[in-house]
Every structure is written in structure tokens, then in C-alpha cells.
Design a protein around this motif. Structure first.
Motif, short mmCIF file in Angstrom:
data_model
loop_
_atom_site.label_atom_id
_atom_site.label_comp_id
_atom_site.label_asym_id
_atom_site.label_seq_id
_atom_site.Cartn_x
_atom_site.Cartn_y
_atom_site.Cartn_z
N HIS A 41 9.44 10.72 -1.54
CA HIS A 41 8.90 10.07 -0.19
C HIS A 41 7.31 10.40 0.09
O HIS A 41 6.70 9.64 0.67
CB HIS A 41 9.81 10.64 0.97
CG HIS A 41 11.24 10.19 0.64
ND1 HIS A 41 11.48 8.93 0.78
CD2 HIS A 41 12.34 10.77 0.49
CE1 HIS A 41 13.03 8.67 0.68
NE2 HIS A 41 13.37 9.89 0.50
N ARG A 42 6.78 11.51 -0.37
CA ARG A 42 5.47 11.81 -0.15
C ARG A 42 4.62 11.10 -0.75
O ARG A 42 3.80 10.49 -0.55
CB ARG A 42 5.34 13.49 -0.53
CG ARG A 42 6.00 14.24 0.71
CD ARG A 42 5.89 15.64 0.18
NE ARG A 42 6.46 16.53 1.30
CZ ARG A 42 7.23 17.50 0.76
NH1 ARG A 42 7.59 17.78 -0.35
NH2 ARG A 42 8.00 18.16 1.72
N LEU A 43 5.11 10.82 -2.35
CA LEU A 43 4.42 9.91 -3.14
C LEU A 43 4.30 8.32 -2.66
O LEU A 43 3.39 7.77 -2.51
CB LEU A 43 5.07 9.80 -4.82
CG LEU A 43 4.83 11.14 -5.52
CD1 LEU A 43 5.49 11.22 -6.67
CD2 LEU A 43 3.32 11.13 -6.12
N LEU A 44 5.42 7.88 -2.28
CA LEU A 44 5.44 6.51 -1.97
C LEU A 44 4.75 6.42 -0.60
O LEU A 44 4.16 5.35 -0.30
CB LEU A 44 7.04 6.34 -1.66
CG LEU A 44 7.39 4.49 -1.58
CD1 LEU A 44 6.74 3.92 -2.53
CD2 LEU A 44 8.71 4.49 -1.86
N GLY A 45 4.96 7.22 0.31
CA GLY A 45 4.22 7.32 1.94
C GLY A 45 2.66 7.25 1.51
O GLY A 45 2.08 6.79 2.32
N HIS A 46 2.31 8.31 0.65
CA HIS A 46 0.83 8.06 0.53
C HIS A 46 0.20 6.90 -0.04
O HIS A 46 -0.74 6.18 0.26
CB HIS A 46 0.55 9.41 -0.66
CG HIS A 46 -1.10 9.83 -0.40
ND1 HIS A 46 -1.31 10.79 0.44
CD2 HIS A 46 -1.99 9.31 -0.95
CE1 HIS A 46 -2.62 11.00 0.36
NE2 HIS A 46 -3.28 9.74 -0.63
N ALA A 47 1.09 6.27 -1.13
CA ALA A 47 0.52 5.03 -1.64
C ALA A 47 0.87 4.06 -0.48
O ALA A 47 -0.23 3.19 -0.44
CB ALA A 47 1.50 4.67 -2.87
N HIS B 254 7.54 5.46 -8.74
CA HIS B 254 7.41 4.94 -7.54
C HIS B 254 6.49 3.76 -7.50
O HIS B 254 6.49 3.14 -6.19
CB HIS B 254 6.82 6.00 -6.50
CG HIS B 254 5.42 6.26 -6.36
ND1 HIS B 254 4.78 7.17 -7.45
CD2 HIS B 254 4.50 5.84 -5.69
CE1 HIS B 254 3.54 7.05 -7.30
NE2 HIS B 254 3.59 6.52 -5.98
N GLY B 255 5.89 3.46 -8.54
CA GLY B 255 4.96 2.13 -8.46
C GLY B 255 5.90 0.95 -8.61
O GLY B 255 5.44 0.01 -8.10
#
Length: 552
Positions: free
Chosen positions: A93-99, A131-132
Motif C-alpha cells: 500500500h505504501r508503494l502504490l500510494g506513493h505512485a 505494483h506497476g
């Protein structure tokens, strides 16, 4: 306590605390080349901020954790109620949220939007590639939804939003949403016209109930999905394979029927939940005309194919960066590995492949921003050509870069095995190599303007390098002979990709880079393994150009 003999020496420090974007000349120069001058400072600041975040120890830990703790399917709650939810590690969620907050789902309505998004996608997914997938599908859904203006008006602001909301809620209650895709069925694979999922029209115009099974449905916790199904003719419709938008949560707050049967146990891409799903009276809205499903969804497919190119360029760049960083610090046989002539040859060869991939991806992304008829014709051929070749080079680059680290590269802690496992995916997703090659042939045979645009792009570099000129001439001879063209399709498309990359590098890259590329890929003096470049080339400059430099 450490044993007296346990003194750690001659180990490369981790590649951390660096600007992933600013340390990549192929990327920064490509953005500067294609961006409008009045926006370049703004875009550079935006991408450098993302690059520093991508190079941080925190983001790298997120990537590690998202793969070490893969998603878990919860089909039922504790009381036996069907919930069909997938639980992710907080790092996902942190990766996707930052993206999402960085605008990696927003390209269609911003000036230079596709260029800056592609550069951001290449930068950020070097942290973690899984998460891409939802980022790509959400971005690519927009042109398909525009076939149904009322749906586009409702959903496009949510998909382009910079707000990440992972909870399953009614669409009207969410400031941001993600979109997935479900086309593949077990009996058809890439042959989507063989799909058997049925769509029965309801009394309300444009609404249907779907029944069927999807063999691959990625990111099943998305808020909506674009799917293909065989429609029973509605009033005024012709039936046949049709595109639909299927929400996970209905407007009244109840869950749509979306049974997740299992998660796929994959070679790589383990942070991302790929699933099999069952529809049984599942409510959906039609997108485009009945019977025009492929024509409606094809623009989403084209956009995700370009993301396959960008995603592979990201994996290649990170693999090359890690290899060059390691060999700059690791000493053997009396000096740093990076200074050894044979290792330098390998690194330079890898760097050429990485730069060619990045340059190609950015050129095609910029094509979406200008979007003239010429550019649309160019993309019709160049996107599947690039998708075919760049994604196939990715596993070779990742494997060779891993070898540069020796035994250390084969250990999970180095991060190289994750890159290697990820590397074949983009060659398969959105149509494998044969599908891309046949798509190119279809365009060449049916759309002469597309071939004209492609040849026009090559012609911009004509006369600059004799090896490129000879390769273009050979390609024209190959294209003029249609005998057994399907069986020769891969060879033809490979040559098209190489001359396209050669023409771009001759026009845009430093002379030492274009010279080495043309000498090896087009001049015939290239072995089957990396590290066979002519020794007379300026290999040190190529390696130094590709070296990432951590901040002090």
C-alpha cells in the motif's frame, strides 16, 4: 560475538541514498529532449523528487517486504460470509500510494503527461515492479472508457486522482480509484474471440449480467474492471464480443458478484495478486458498441503494451545500475572489476541495451502527447515492435547483470534474483512474442500509412551512420518479400526494432553510444553473449555514463 576471522572486506556497499532519475542520463536527456521547454524545470523537479524517494533505503525496504510477504486471499469472513478480499502487506500500500500521489495513473489530461508519466514509471518501478500492474491498467483504461462518454465523465477523474484509497467502497464515496482488466479465459488465452463469458442485457439500457470465468485477472482488489464477454443481442444491438465495465461495489453499497477462486502462484511478480475469478449474474455496464469489444479495448491494450516496454526498461536499468555499482567497489586480480577490460566490455554492452530501451520508451510516450495522425500511425507499428524486442532483451540483461555480482548476485539479499524472476513477465503480458509479431504483420499488410510513418522515423537518421543505412536497406528488402512472411515474422520484427533503436541513438545519444550500438547490433560484429563489443570502441565512457552515483 564475531569470530576473530570474521572481518568483512572487499564488499560493495548497498546502492542506496541516490536519485534514481538524476543518475540516469538516458532518462534525463530523453525527458529534456521531448518535453516542452517551458515545462522542463517543473517536470525535472517532479521526477527528481520521485527519484530520490526511489533511491531511499525506506522505499527499497518496501519493495523487499512487499515480495517477502505476498498477498493472501480471504474468500470468507469468520462467520462464513463470502467476502472475496485480498490482504496485502502494508508495504504494498505504501508503494502504490506513493505512485498514485506522484501521478503515475494520470497522463491523458496533463501537458507532456505521457512523457512525464513514462519517465516516472521507469524511475519508481525500479523499486518494485509488481505494483506497476494496477498503475498501468488504471492509466490505460481511460481511452477505452472514452468510447462511452458518460462512463468516462464518471470514472476518469477517479482514475486520474492522486488519492489512493484501498478500501472497497461505492464509487461515489471514493476520491480515487483503480481499474483492472479481465480478458483471458482458460480455453482461449490470447485468442479473446474464443471467450465464452456471457452477457445478458437488462431492462436498463447499457446494463448486463455477466456469467463466466476469467483465467487471469490481475489486481482483483481494484474498484472496477474492463472485461470482454459475449453479449446476447439487446434491443438495437447486434450481440457478440463486447467490452464492459464491471464495478466491485455497486452504487447501493453492496458487493458485486466477483468470486475470487484462487491467486496464481507465479514465477515472479509475487507482490501483485493475479487471480482467477468467477462471474455469476455479475452486474456490468457496456462500453462501446455490442460486438465491437476488441476494437473498444484495443487502446487500453496498446497503452499497457507501452508500459511493458517502460517496465522492462526499468528492470534493465536497475540491473545495470547494480552491476556497475558492484564492480566499481569490488576488487579482484589487483584492482576494481570495473577497470578490467573484459568486465568493462560486458558492462558497456549491458548499458547499451538499457539506454536503447529507455530511449525507445520515451520516444513512444512522447508520441502520445503530440498525438498527430502521423504519430498514431507510427505507434501502430512501433509499439508492438518495441514490445516484442525490449521485453525479450530484459531477461538476458537481468541474467548477465546478476552474473556480474558473482555468487553475491545469486543470493536473495542482493535483490538481483527478484529482478531476474520479474524479467520475463512483460514479454508474456498483453500478448506474447508471437502475438506481437503477427500484430506487426497485420499492420504492415493492412495499414500502409503505419509502415510509412515507421520508415519516416528511420529516415530521420539516414546518412548519419553507414551501418544504419545498410541495415535500413536490408530491412526494406526483407519487407518487399512476402514469401513465408509469417514464419519469418520474428526475424523481421527483430530487425525493425534494432533499426528503430539505432536510428534513435544515432540522432540522440552521445557518439560513443551510437557508434557501439551500430557496430554491434547493426554492423554484424556482435556475439551471442554480452561482452563481445569491438575492443577499439570507447567502452569506458559508456560505462561511466551509466554509473549511478549515490549522494554523499
Amino acid at each position: 560475538m564475531a569470530a576473530p576471522t570474521h572481518t568483512v572486506t572487499n564488499q560493495a556497499p548497498p546502492l542506496v541514498t541516490y536519485d534514481v532519475y538524476a543518475c540516469d542520463p538516458a532518462l534525463t536527456e530523453g525527458v529534456a529532449r521531448h518535453a516542452a521547454p517551458e515545462r522542463l524545470d517543473e517536470i525535472t523537479a517532479e521526477l527528481s523528487e520521485l527519484g530520490r524517494a526511489a533511491g531511499s533505503a525506506q522505499a527499497q525496504r518496501w519493495g523487499e517486504d512487499a515480495n517477502a510477504y505476498p498477498p493472501v486471499l480471504r474468500t470468507h469472513d469468520r462467520y462464513g460470509n463470502r467476502v472475496d478480499e485480498v490482504e496485502f502487506h502494508p508495504s504494498w500500500h505504501r508503494l502504490l500510494g506513493h505512485a498514485v500521489s506522484a501521478g503515475l495513473t494520470d497522463a491523458w489530461s496533463r501537458p507532456d503527461g505521457h512523457l512525464r508519466r513514462a519517465a516516472g514509471f521507469i524511475t519508481w518501478t525500479q523499486v518494485e515492479a509488481g505494483h506497476g500492474c494496477p498503475l498501468s491498467m488504471t492509466h490505460a483504461a481511460v481511452p477505452t472508457l472514452r468510447h462511452e462518454p458518460s462512463l468516462a465523465a464518471e470514472w476518469e477523474p477517479r482514475l486520474a486522482s492522486r488519492v489512493y484509497e484501498p478500501e472497497l467502497l461505492p464509487p461515489d464515496e471514493k476520491a480515487g480509484a483503480l481499474c483492472g482488466m479481465g480478458m483471458t479465459e482458460k480455453q482461449g488465452g490470447s485468442d479473446v474471440r474464443a471467450n465464452t463469458t456471457r452477457a445478458e442485457p437488462l431492462a436498463e439500457a447499457g446494463t448486463y449480467l455477466l456469467t463466466g470465468h476469467k483465467w487471469f485477472c490481475s489486481a482483483p482488489m481494484s474498484d472496477a474492471f474492463l472485461v470482454l464477454a459475449q453479449a446476447t443481442p439487446s434491443k438495437g444491438g447486434q450481440g457478440g464480443l463486447t467490452c464492459f465495465l464491471l464495478p466491485r461495489v455497486l452504487p447501493d453499497g453492496t458487493r458485486n458478484t466477483f468470486a475470487i477462486q484462487r491467486l496464481k502462484d507465479k514465477l515472479g511478480n509475487r507482490s501483485n495478486a493475479s487471480s482467477e475469478v468467477e462471474f455469476s449474474g455479475t452486474w456490468a455496464r457496456r462500453v462501446g458498441e455490442e460486438g465491437r469489444g476488441v476494437a473498444t479495448i484495443i487502446e487500453m491494450v496498446a497503452a499497457t503494451r507501452l508500459d511493458c516496454v517502460s517496465g522492462s526498461a526499468a528492470i534493465m536499468r536497475q540491473a545495470v545500475a547494480q552491476a556497475i555499482h558492484h564492480t566499481a567497489y569490488r576488487e579482484a586480480f589487483g584492482g576494481p572489476l570495473i577497470d578490467k577490460p573484459l568486465m568493462r566490455n560486458v558492462l558497456a554492452d549491458l548499458a547499451l541495451e538499457s539506454e536503447a530501451a529507455t530511449t525507445t520508451a520515451l520516444r513512444l510516450a512522447a508520441s502520445y502527447d503530440s498525438d498527430s495522425e502521423h504519430e498514431r500511425n507510427l505507434r501502430r507499428v512501433a509499439v508492438p515492435v518495441a514490445k516484442y524486442w525490449v521485453t525479450k532483451r530484459c531477461p538476458a540483461v537481468a541474467g548477465e547483470a546478476l552474473e556480474c555480482l558473482g555468487g553475491n548476485g545469486y543470493v536473495e539479499e542482493s535483490g538481483m534474483p527478484r529482478l531476474f524472476r520479474e524479467s520475463p513477465l512483460n514479454s508474456i503480458w498483453e500478448g506474447s512474442g508471437n502475438v506481437q509479431a503477427l500484430d506487426v504483420l497485420r499492420a504492415l499488410q493492412r495499414e500502409p500509412d503505419a509502415l510509412g510513418a515507421f520508415l519516416g522515423e528511420l529516415g530521420l537518421a539516414r546518412g548519419a551512420d553507414h551501418r544504419l543505412d545498410a541495415a535500413i536497406k536490408d530491412l526494406l528488402t526483407e519487407l518487399a518479400d512476402l514469401t513465408g512472411i509469417e514464419a519469418r515474422a520474428r526475424r523481421v520484427v527483430e530487425r525493425m526494432a534494432l533499426v528503430l533503436q539505432g536510428s534513435l541513438l544515432v540522432r540522440f545519444a552521445p557518439p560513443q553510444v551510437s557508434d557501439a550500438f551500430c557496430a554491434s547490433r547493426l554492423g554484424g560484429d556482435w556475439g551471442t553473449a554480452f561482452g563481445t563489443l569491438p575492443h577499439t570502441l570507447d567502452l569506458a565512457s559508456i560505462v561511466n555514463r551509466a554509473r549511478p552515483v549515490p549522494q554523499s
